[in-house]
Write a protein that holds these residues in place. Structure first.
Motif, short mmCIF file in Angstrom:
data_model
loop_
_atom_site.label_atom_id
_atom_site.label_comp_id
_atom_site.label_asym_id
_atom_site.label_seq_id
_atom_site.Cartn_x
_atom_site.Cartn_y
_atom_site.Cartn_z
N SER A 124 0.85 -1.19 0.00
CA SER A 124 0.00 0.00 0.00
C SER A 124 0.88 1.24 0.00
CB SER A 124 -0.92 0.01 1.23
OG SER A 124 -0.14 0.15 2.40
N MET A 125 0.26 2.36 -0.35
CA MET A 125 1.01 3.61 -0.33
C MET A 125 1.47 3.96 1.08
SD MET A 125 -1.11 6.05 -2.99
CE MET A 125 -0.04 7.44 -2.63
N VAL A 126 0.58 3.72 2.06
CA VAL A 126 0.95 4.00 3.45
C VAL A 126 2.13 3.14 3.86
CG1 VAL A 126 0.16 3.88 5.84
CG2 VAL A 126 -1.36 4.79 4.08
N GLY A 127 2.04 1.84 3.57
CA GLY A 127 3.13 0.93 3.92
C GLY A 127 4.43 1.31 3.25
N TRP A 128 4.34 1.75 1.96
CA TRP A 128 5.53 2.16 1.22
C TRP A 128 6.17 3.38 1.86
CZ3 TRP A 128 7.67 6.21 -1.27
CH2 TRP A 128 8.71 5.94 -2.17
N SER A 129 5.36 4.37 2.24
CA SER A 129 5.89 5.60 2.83
C SER A 129 6.59 5.32 4.17
CB SER A 129 4.77 6.63 3.03
OG SER A 129 4.28 7.10 1.80
N VAL A 130 5.99 4.42 4.95
CA VAL A 130 6.59 4.09 6.24
C VAL A 130 7.92 3.37 6.04
CG1 VAL A 130 6.32 2.71 8.33
CG2 VAL A 130 4.40 4.07 7.48
N GLN A 131 7.93 2.43 5.10
CA GLN A 131 9.15 1.64 4.89
C GLN A 131 10.29 2.50 4.33
OE1 GLN A 131 9.05 -1.34 1.76
NE2 GLN A 131 10.25 -2.72 3.04
N HIS A 132 9.95 3.36 3.34
CA HIS A 132 10.99 4.14 2.68
C HIS A 132 11.20 5.52 3.31
CE1 HIS A 132 11.55 1.28 -0.63
NE2 HIS A 132 10.23 1.06 -0.54
N ARG A 133 10.35 5.86 4.30
CA ARG A 133 10.50 7.16 4.99
C ARG A 133 10.39 8.32 3.99
NH1 ARG A 133 13.36 6.39 9.97
NH2 ARG A 133 14.19 8.52 9.81
N GLN A 134 9.52 8.14 2.98
CA GLN A 134 9.34 9.15 1.94
C GLN A 134 7.85 9.35 1.66
OE1 GLN A 134 11.51 8.29 -1.65
NE2 GLN A 134 13.39 7.70 -0.55
N SER A 135 7.58 10.52 1.10
CA SER A 135 6.20 10.81 0.68
C SER A 135 5.94 10.17 -0.68
CB SER A 135 5.98 12.32 0.59
OG SER A 135 6.20 12.92 1.85
N LEU A 136 4.65 9.92 -0.97
CA LEU A 136 4.27 9.28 -2.23
C LEU A 136 2.96 9.89 -2.71
CD1 LEU A 136 4.99 7.01 -4.27
CD2 LEU A 136 3.56 5.48 -2.89
N ILE A 137 2.91 10.17 -4.03
CA ILE A 137 1.72 10.78 -4.63
C ILE A 137 1.19 9.85 -5.73
CG2 ILE A 137 0.80 12.71 -5.99
CD1 ILE A 137 2.85 14.51 -4.65
N ALA A 138 -0.15 9.66 -5.74
CA ALA A 138 -0.82 8.92 -6.82
C ALA A 138 -1.93 9.80 -7.35
CB ALA A 138 -1.37 7.60 -6.31
N LEU A 139 -1.98 9.95 -8.69
CA LEU A 139 -2.96 10.83 -9.31
C LEU A 139 -3.92 10.06 -10.21
CD1 LEU A 139 -0.49 13.69 -10.32
CD2 LEU A 139 -1.91 13.55 -8.27
N ASP A 140 -5.00 10.69 -10.56
CA ASP A 140 -5.98 10.15 -11.50
C ASP A 140 -6.53 8.80 -11.07
OD1 ASP A 140 -3.86 11.41 -14.10
OD2 ASP A 140 -5.62 12.36 -13.18
N GLY A 141 -7.05 8.76 -9.85
CA GLY A 141 -7.75 7.57 -9.37
C GLY A 141 -6.89 6.37 -9.17
N GLY A 142 -5.64 6.55 -8.87
CA GLY A 142 -4.80 5.41 -8.51
C GLY A 142 -4.09 4.80 -9.65
N ALA A 143 -3.61 5.58 -10.57
CA ALA A 143 -2.86 5.04 -11.69
C ALA A 143 -1.53 4.47 -11.25
CB ALA A 143 -2.63 6.14 -12.74
N GLY A 144 -0.96 4.96 -10.13
CA GLY A 144 0.31 4.47 -9.65
C GLY A 144 0.21 3.03 -9.20
N ALA A 145 1.27 2.28 -9.38
CA ALA A 145 1.27 0.85 -9.03
C ALA A 145 1.16 0.63 -7.54
CB ALA A 145 2.54 0.19 -9.58
N ALA A 146 1.64 1.55 -6.71
CA ALA A 146 1.64 1.36 -5.26
C ALA A 146 0.33 1.78 -4.62
CB ALA A 146 2.79 2.15 -4.63
#
Length: 568
Positions: A124-146
């Motif tokens: 998940s995006m939340v899990g990814w941000s916690v693991q990598h200690r970075q912010s993450l953005i997904a646009l257009d209804g979740g086009a991003g893989a994470a």
């Protein structure tokens, strides 16, 4: 203020464009307006950020529960930035899972009820941000893989997750969702990360405050429990620190000292005890702290009730985490009655043993002298100056003569020699000797029971204290024992009991001896009469019979002279 200034600049430029229409056709003019629009939006978001941070800080100052703070925070962020959904996730103690702790709207409530801990990682995006200690953005209804598709939030078109970092440690993530397709840009990350960092700091402070409050509450509960426990213990209890300051005590200990508890807590023994006693207790406490060993002692002191008590005190060192004594626990048990019973028991055993030894000596005595020696041995334990034993000669059952049968004097110079006879009707101490009641006189000079004549009769001996023990029972008087001291002496109850009991044994022994002697005399008389009768049957001459009878009677009864006379 800054955003208002930008709006004024935009208004001036629009007025200029109306005045100079040709400016609107240039690319530079369009670029300027676009930059100003972006700058205005960015400035507006910064002002909203400052307001949101201030609002969250204000809420944190009055909210002590972390979950309550999180609920307020997500709603404030949603309202200030007009977002579709805001959520906060926190990492568990293992740092392996994250869990939803607050979410806005009905969707947030449903997710809180159904959400289970997620594993930190790529799912998940939340899990990814916690693991990598970075912010993450997904646009257009979740086009991003994470991006994690959520059926409870169907209108989400943009999402940004930011790690919540406090003092270098990731404690969770902030999830922002918008219904606009391109609501977040890379420039927003810095802006919202500032909000996330401030939120992380606020969450951590609130958690620490909650933990501290819990610890303080537990400490207070423990203190109240300890106070309740020691107050229900009847023995005096106190607790001191290494500086010998009283930190706690029960009411029983305050009563021993004789002051209210509130006047004693925070003070040392030197503030309310006699200097000598305080110094004594100080040295004991110091020894316990130095040796880390339990110390026990008994003290005889005056307690708060004004009476003397014997207290058995145990001082117990209480160590810190390093094993060094940090405090001292004192427990005192009142053993006054116990020691009194022990002393009484020992006294009774000693008295019984002395009486037994005296009785055995009297019972085994073969002569009157040995009987008196036995009682003299008991009386001499008190170190009197003189002891005298008198036997009475009775006329019509009344004492007439007192004969000194035995005498002991500390300096071997008795007042009278053994065998001295006193004619009682003319003797100053006659009344004292012949009374059936024992007499113990601690001070001859002031004793009201003595007449002036009787008092004066003691002066030649220098007696200060005296005792007279009758050898009598009922109406039969055999004699008396006279004891005197040339120094003041107090006849204790123990001494009186022992001497009177021994005197009773002497009386019984004398009576028994007298009965034995009378029985032996009667037996000798009957035996002599029988021998005279036998001689009479075998002797024919009267003179020979008389000579034989006189010789036999003189021998059997140890008489000096026996004569037989006939009338003419």
């Amino acid at each position: 203020m800054v955003n208002k200034t930008l709006q004024n600049v935009q208004a001036k430029l629009k007025e200029l464009a109306l005045t100079l229409p040709q400016l609107q056709t240039t690319g530079q003019w369009t670029e300027i307006l676009h930059e100003l629009e972006g700058l205005s939006q960015n400035t507006q978001r910064q002002e909203l950020l400052l307001e949101a941070v201030a609002a969250i800080s204000d809420a944190a100052s009055s909210i002590l529960d972390v979950d309550d703070l999180l609920r307020v925070a997500v709603n404030l962020i949603q309202d200030y930035f007009d977002l579709y959904y805001v959520a906060i996730y926190l990492v568990d103690e293992s740092n392996q899972h994250i869990k939803l702790r607050a979410g806005t709207g009905e969707a947030g409530q449903l997710l809180l009820q159904q959400e289970f801990p997620r594993k930190v990682g790529e799912e998940s995006m939340v899990g990814w941000s916690v693991q990598h200690r970075q912010s993450l953005i997904a646009l257009d209804g979740g086009a991003g893989a994470a991006h994690f598709q959520n059926p409870y939030l169907p209108d989400t078109r943009s999402e940004m997750t930011l790690p919540l970092i406090n003092r270098g440690q990731v404690i969770g993530a902030l999830d922002l969702q918008s219904s606009e397709p391109s609501a977040f840009a890379q420039d927003d990350i810095t802006l919202f990360q500032t909000l996330a960092d401030q939120l992380a700091n606020t969450i951590q402070n609130t958690q620490l405050f909650a933990v501290n409050a819990l610890l303080l509450d537990q400490a207070e509960n423990n203190r109240r429990f300890l106070k309740t426990v020691i107050e229900h213990i009847p023995d005096p209890i106190f607790i001191k620190d290494k500086h010998h300051i009283l930190l706690e005590m029960n009411q029983a200990n305050a009563q021993v000292i004789g002051r209210p508890q509130q006047e004693l807590i925070g003070k040392t023994d030197r503030d309310f005890l006699h200097p000598d006693l305080a110094e004594k207790f100080y040295r004991r406490d110091k020894e316990v702290f130095a040796t880390n060993q339990i110390f026990e002692a008994e003290d005889k002191t005056i307690w708060g009730d004004g009476r003397e008590h014997i207290g058995h005190t145990r001082l117990i060192p209480i160590p810190n985490a390093a094993g060094k004594p940090e405090y001292l626990l004192g427990i005192t048990h009142d053993v006054t009655e116990v020691r009194a019973r022990e002393a009484e028991r020992e006294r009774m055993l000693a008295e019984t043993a002395a009486l037994y030894l005296g009785s055995r000596a009297i019972a085994s005595a073969l002569s009157e002298r040995q009987i008196f020696e036995a009682i003299f041995d008991q009386i001499r334990l008190a170190e009197p100056c003189e002891i005298s034993a008198f036997r009475f000669n009775l006329v019509d059952n009344e004492p007439v003569w007192a004969e000194l049968k035995f005498n002991w004097q500390k300096r071997n110079t008795p007042s009278y020699a053994v065998g001295t006879r006193f004619y009682l009707p003319e003797y100053d101490q006659s009344k004292l000797l012949t009374s059936n009641m024992p007499l113990f006189i601690d001070d001859i000079a002031t004793a009201e029971k003595l007449s002036e004549t009787e008092r004066a009769s003691f002066e030649p001996t220098g007696a200060c204290s005296a005792a007279i023990l009758p050898l009598a029972a009922a109406n039969q008087q055999l004699g008396a024992i006279l004891v005197y001291f040339t120094h003041p002496y107090t006849f204790t109850e123990e001494v009186q009991r022992l001497w009177l009991a021994t005197a009773d044994q002497v009386y019984i022994a004398l009576i028994n001896r007298q009965l034995i002697e009378e029985a032996a005399y009667r037996a000798t008389r009957m035996e002599t009469a029988a021998e005279v009768a036998r001689a009479a049957s075998s002797v024919l001459e009267v003179q020979d019979l008389l000579d034989s009878a006189v010789a036999l009677i003189c021998d059997r009864f140890e008489l000096y002279y026996v004569g037989a006379f006939f009338g003419g």
